[in-house]
Design a protein around this motif. Sequence first.
Motif, PDB file in Angstrom:
ATOM      1  N   PRO A 180     -10.366  14.644  -3.881  1.00 19.72           N
ATOM      2  CA  PRO A 180      -8.942  14.933  -3.669  1.00 19.72           C
ATOM      3  C   PRO A 180      -8.069  13.707  -3.935  1.00 19.72           C
ATOM      4  O   PRO A 180      -8.436  12.584  -3.601  1.00 19.72           O
ATOM      5  N   MET A 181      -6.907  13.956  -4.541  1.00 20.83           N
ATOM      6  CA  MET A 181      -5.947  12.888  -4.769  1.00 20.83           C
ATOM      7  C   MET A 181      -5.457  12.360  -3.417  1.00 20.83           C
ATOM      8  O   MET A 181      -5.477  13.082  -2.416  1.00 20.83           O
ATOM      9  N   HIS A 186      -3.134  13.624   2.168  1.00 20.02           N
ATOM     10  CA  HIS A 186      -1.979  13.577   3.087  1.00 20.02           C
ATOM     11  C   HIS A 186      -1.380  14.969   3.294  1.00 20.02           C
ATOM     12  O   HIS A 186      -1.129  15.379   4.432  1.00 20.02           O
ATOM     13  N   ASN A 187      -1.157  15.713   2.214  1.00 20.64           N
ATOM     14  CA  ASN A 187      -0.466  16.999   2.312  1.00 20.64           C
ATOM     15  C   ASN A 187      -1.283  18.048   3.052  1.00 20.64           C
ATOM     16  O   ASN A 187      -0.738  18.846   3.821  1.00 20.64           O
ATOM     17  N   SER A 219      -3.289   1.780  -0.390  1.00 19.94           N
ATOM     18  CA  SER A 219      -3.188   2.640  -1.577  1.00 19.94           C
ATOM     19  C   SER A 219      -2.996   4.098  -1.181  1.00 19.94           C
ATOM     20  O   SER A 219      -2.251   4.837  -1.836  1.00 19.94           O
ATOM     21  N   LEU A 220      -3.657   4.513  -0.094  1.00 13.88           N
ATOM     22  CA  LEU A 220      -3.478   5.879   0.395  1.00 13.88           C
ATOM     23  C   LEU A 220      -2.031   6.099   0.829  1.00 13.88           C
ATOM     24  O   LEU A 220      -1.396   7.104   0.448  1.00 13.88           O
ATOM     25  N   ALA A 225       3.320   8.176  -0.383  1.00 15.51           N
ATOM     26  CA  ALA A 225       4.769   7.973  -0.283  1.00 15.51           C
ATOM     27  C   ALA A 225       5.446   8.169  -1.646  1.00 15.51           C
ATOM     28  O   ALA A 225       6.490   8.829  -1.740  1.00 15.51           O
ATOM     29  N   LEU A 226       4.848   7.621  -2.701  1.00 15.88           N
ATOM     30  CA  LEU A 226       5.411   7.771  -4.050  1.00 15.88           C
ATOM     31  C   LEU A 226       5.409   9.236  -4.479  1.00 15.88           C
ATOM     32  O   LEU A 226       6.368   9.730  -5.068  1.00 15.88           O
TER      33      LEU A 226
END
Length: 544
Positions: A180-181, A186-187, A219-220, A225-226
């Motif tokens: 997973p990205m 996060h999502n 990095s996570l 955030a980006l």
Amino acid sequence: MEINQTRIIFLFIFALNLLLYSNANNSTLSENSRLKILAIFPHPGKSHFFVFKTFIEELARRGNELTVISYFPRTEKDEYLPTYKDISLVNKESDVFVNVVDLKEFEQIFYIIKYFVNIYMLYRMRFISCENLKHPGVKELSENGEKFDLVLIENFNTNCFMSFVHKLNVPFIDISTHQPMPWTIHNFRFPNEASFMPMLLTPILKPMNLFYRTMNTLSLYVSSALYCTIFHWKDQSIAEEIYGPDIPNVLTINKNMSIFFVNTHYTLHGSFSYPPNVIEVGGIHIESKRKPLPQNIAKFLDEAHEGVLYFNLGSMIKMSTISKDKLNILIKVFRSIPRKVIWKWEQDDIPELPDNVMVQKWLPQYDILNHPNVKCYFGHGGLLGLTEGVQSGVPMILMPFYGDQYSNAAAAQTRGVAVILEFNDFTEEKLRNALDQVFNDTRYGENAKRLSKAFKDRPASPLETAIWWTEYVARGNGLPYVKSEATTMAWHERYLVDVHAILLLFSLLALYVQYRVVKYAFACALRSKDAGSKKRANLSKKRD
């Protein structure tokens, strides 16, 4: 005699009617159980589509109706599948990503720069995917009211197609060709495993010391955030431009996925704490039957009794863009080793090609890896090649460049089946040492065989697992039963910030009460002491 003939004719007619009735019932049953599935692959990367190509073809083989939006429509050479329909995204402006990565772009790129280069590449590529919402075939599907039972959609660098899925109003399954990205973690509120799992997009290898664990965690957070700002703002604006301002938040829509297929397996990548609707299907693209090798390749491999090095850096890297210095290193080392080399090179020839090296523009990778004379796979760490190497039990040399390749290479190195070479630190001595390790240290071959055995030993094949869960969702058993409640919780609830705040408040209150009690006790003791002193003083005065 006539009576017997009459009986025979009667029985024949009865059996024929029974057979026709049975076939009619079976036909009706088959028609009723057939699924209408829409598969969406808006990214033009060949490797991304081919991970799940076998899966969607098998769904069509079983009689389900497949409509597939992709850059890779079927051709006349492919098996005829009457229930498989293509909506081709191929156009003159946007080519598919095959042999497009220039190796010169990776010369002398440092850690922090690599990370932001990866982010920027994904941001640029997402524009291509999002533009496909305006494709005539896609627009027709959203406008004509065609009904589907299920949608399969790739989870990668954009959520803009979630607006299209929302318009269809059917259950959907996310599919990922890799781990997973970071923003997906996060999502979907997956547990944060940054303490021991290298995040995608970072060149971090295992084991991680304090510095690398800090970088991995950052990095996570930075990636998420980006994505939730710059990426998401653009996705949302494109969705609203096409479907109007009333379209819900595309990140929120994505949280409603029923199942998430991930092209990994714990035997290779390690154990993630996934919720039950995340299904690992690593190796799903590997077909059970192997095809015969082309005659020239078969002859080359059959005669290589001393062993073969298979060298292939995947479908996207344009091998001919390698610098002359590095090319000379490869040719010099390959010429000197007492083994044959088979090499994917997309041009017609290589200058001063050694006699022990065969060069081909295209190679049947999995069939080659299963040849008994192939003793080492030299690749880039992409998951298609890596899982084929693991499945075949072949030790590896891996030279990662971008994306998930570093985390894949780190996983293989941790399992003791691979040696990692850094492209920026690629020398003749290091290449010779890597080849010597893999070919001559028997531990690599033994670990590869052991990992292969564990990788293949499952209750069901990855393909059968994916098909079962797909039908499970289509039967109406999806979202209410498998969705993690964490996806709908506010962040402060998910991470118990409010609970910890209450506990902290009560702890502080308890400390304050203790402080007041102790202070009061001391005050009472002092007053009692003072009273005793005064009493003794008064008694002393009376005696005087």
